[in-house]
Design a protein around this motif. Structure first.
Motif, PDB file in Angstrom:
ATOM      1  N   ASP A   3     -48.455  31.585  82.479  1.00 53.30           N
ATOM      2  CA  ASP A   3     -47.167  31.782  82.595  1.00 53.30           C
ATOM      3  C   ASP A   3     -46.664  32.162  81.128  1.00 53.30           C
ATOM      4  O   ASP A   3     -46.821  31.980  80.202  1.00 53.30           O
ATOM      5  CB  ASP A   3     -46.521  30.289  82.568  1.00 53.30           C
ATOM      6  N   LYS A   4     -45.479  33.327  81.228  1.00 50.55           N
ATOM      7  CA  LYS A   4     -44.926  33.984  79.961  1.00 50.55           C
ATOM      8  C   LYS A   4     -43.866  32.794  79.569  1.00 50.55           C
ATOM      9  O   LYS A   4     -43.259  32.350  80.299  1.00 50.55           O
ATOM     10  CB  LYS A   4     -44.545  35.272  80.497  1.00 50.55           C
ATOM     11  N   THR A  42     -25.856  28.597  72.535  1.00 47.39           N
ATOM     12  CA  THR A  42     -26.275  29.746  73.445  1.00 47.39           C
ATOM     13  C   THR A  42     -27.653  29.803  73.657  1.00 47.39           C
ATOM     14  O   THR A  42     -28.232  30.060  75.047  1.00 47.39           O
ATOM     15  CB  THR A  42     -26.216  30.698  72.298  1.00 47.39           C
ATOM     16  N   VAL A  43     -28.642  29.267  72.993  1.00 41.70           N
ATOM     17  CA  VAL A  43     -30.357  28.914  73.336  1.00 41.70           C
ATOM     18  C   VAL A  43     -30.253  28.019  74.567  1.00 41.70           C
ATOM     19  O   VAL A  43     -30.880  28.473  75.353  1.00 41.70           O
ATOM     20  CB  VAL A  43     -31.078  28.526  72.066  1.00 41.70           C
ATOM     21  N   ILE A  48     -33.310  32.381  80.198  1.00 38.76           N
ATOM     22  CA  ILE A  48     -34.449  33.233  79.681  1.00 38.76           C
ATOM     23  C   ILE A  48     -35.194  32.601  78.497  1.00 38.76           C
ATOM     24  O   ILE A  48     -36.331  32.745  78.460  1.00 38.76           O
ATOM     25  CB  ILE A  48     -34.405  34.669  79.696  1.00 38.76           C
ATOM     26  N   ILE A  49     -34.442  31.510  77.768  1.00 30.26           N
ATOM     27  CA  ILE A  49     -35.075  31.206  76.726  1.00 30.26           C
ATOM     28  C   ILE A  49     -35.628  29.812  77.159  1.00 30.26           C
ATOM     29  O   ILE A  49     -34.985  28.944  77.594  1.00 30.26           O
ATOM     30  CB  ILE A  49     -34.189  31.024  75.468  1.00 30.26           C
ATOM     31  N   ASP A  73     -27.682  16.754  71.593  1.00 29.26           N
ATOM     32  CA  ASP A  73     -28.539  16.626  72.642  1.00 29.26           C
ATOM     33  C   ASP A  73     -29.174  18.217  72.847  1.00 29.26           C
ATOM     34  O   ASP A  73     -29.205  18.396  74.087  1.00 29.26           O
ATOM     35  CB  ASP A  73     -27.921  16.214  73.764  1.00 29.26           C
ATOM     36  N   PHE A  74     -29.641  18.759  71.969  1.00 30.74           N
ATOM     37  CA  PHE A  74     -30.191  20.213  72.279  1.00 30.74           C
ATOM     38  C   PHE A  74     -31.655  19.869  72.564  1.00 30.74           C
ATOM     39  O   PHE A  74     -32.392  19.674  71.853  1.00 30.74           O
ATOM     40  CB  PHE A  74     -30.246  21.182  70.962  1.00 30.74           C
ATOM     41  N   GLN A  75     -31.891  19.823  73.858  1.00 30.05           N
ATOM     42  CA  GLN A  75     -33.268  19.811  74.507  1.00 30.05           C
ATOM     43  C   GLN A  75     -34.134  20.907  74.298  1.00 30.05           C
ATOM     44  O   GLN A  75     -35.496  20.816  74.352  1.00 30.05           O
ATOM     45  CB  GLN A  75     -33.182  19.565  75.997  1.00 30.05           C
ATOM     46  N   LYS A  76     -33.966  22.208  73.953  1.00 28.21           N
ATOM     47  CA  LYS A  76     -34.702  23.415  73.872  1.00 28.21           C
ATOM     48  C   LYS A  76     -35.178  23.319  72.474  1.00 28.21           C
ATOM     49  O   LYS A  76     -36.174  24.042  71.988  1.00 28.21           O
ATOM     50  CB  LYS A  76     -34.103  24.469  74.103  1.00 28.21           C
TER      51      LYS A  76
END
Length: 103
Positions: A3-4, A42-43, A48-49, A73-76
């Motif tokens: 997976d990419k 934004t992220v 796509i991120i 709460d930024f999960q990424k």
């Protein structure tokens, strides 16, 4: 086939010295939120991120973790790492982190 994955690198290790401010520009407030919030939001909303490496000053890591990433709460945000003396060194540290941990 593997997976990419799309990983963002967000650079936030600046000191704000060119702005002649005692507060680093990434922590200055704009409409009640620190400037770094807008990049991370934004992220977070991007389809796509997949995740994010946040690069900040070593002395700011715990502040950023508690007052930015956890508070909003930024999960990424996968990890927060210390940047280098110059922007290019911060990018290199993030790329090295990816090479060593994304296997």
């Amino acid at each position: 086939m593997t997976d990419k994955k799309c990983t963002a690198i967000v650079l936030a290790a600046g000191s704000g010295s060119r702005m002649q401010s005692s507060v680093a520009k990434q922590y200055m407030l704009l409409q009640g939120k620190p400037l770094i919030w807008y990049a991370l939001q934004t992220v977070e909303k991007s389809k796509i991120i997949d995740d994010c490496i946040l690069v900040t000053g070593e002395e700011d890591i715990e502040f950023v973790r508690a007052e930015i990433v956890e508070k909003y709460d930024f999960q990424k945000v996968r990890t927060i790492i210390a940047g280098g003396a110059e922007r290019y060194a911060s990018v290199m540290k993030a790329l090295n982190y990816m090479e060593n941990s994304y296997k």
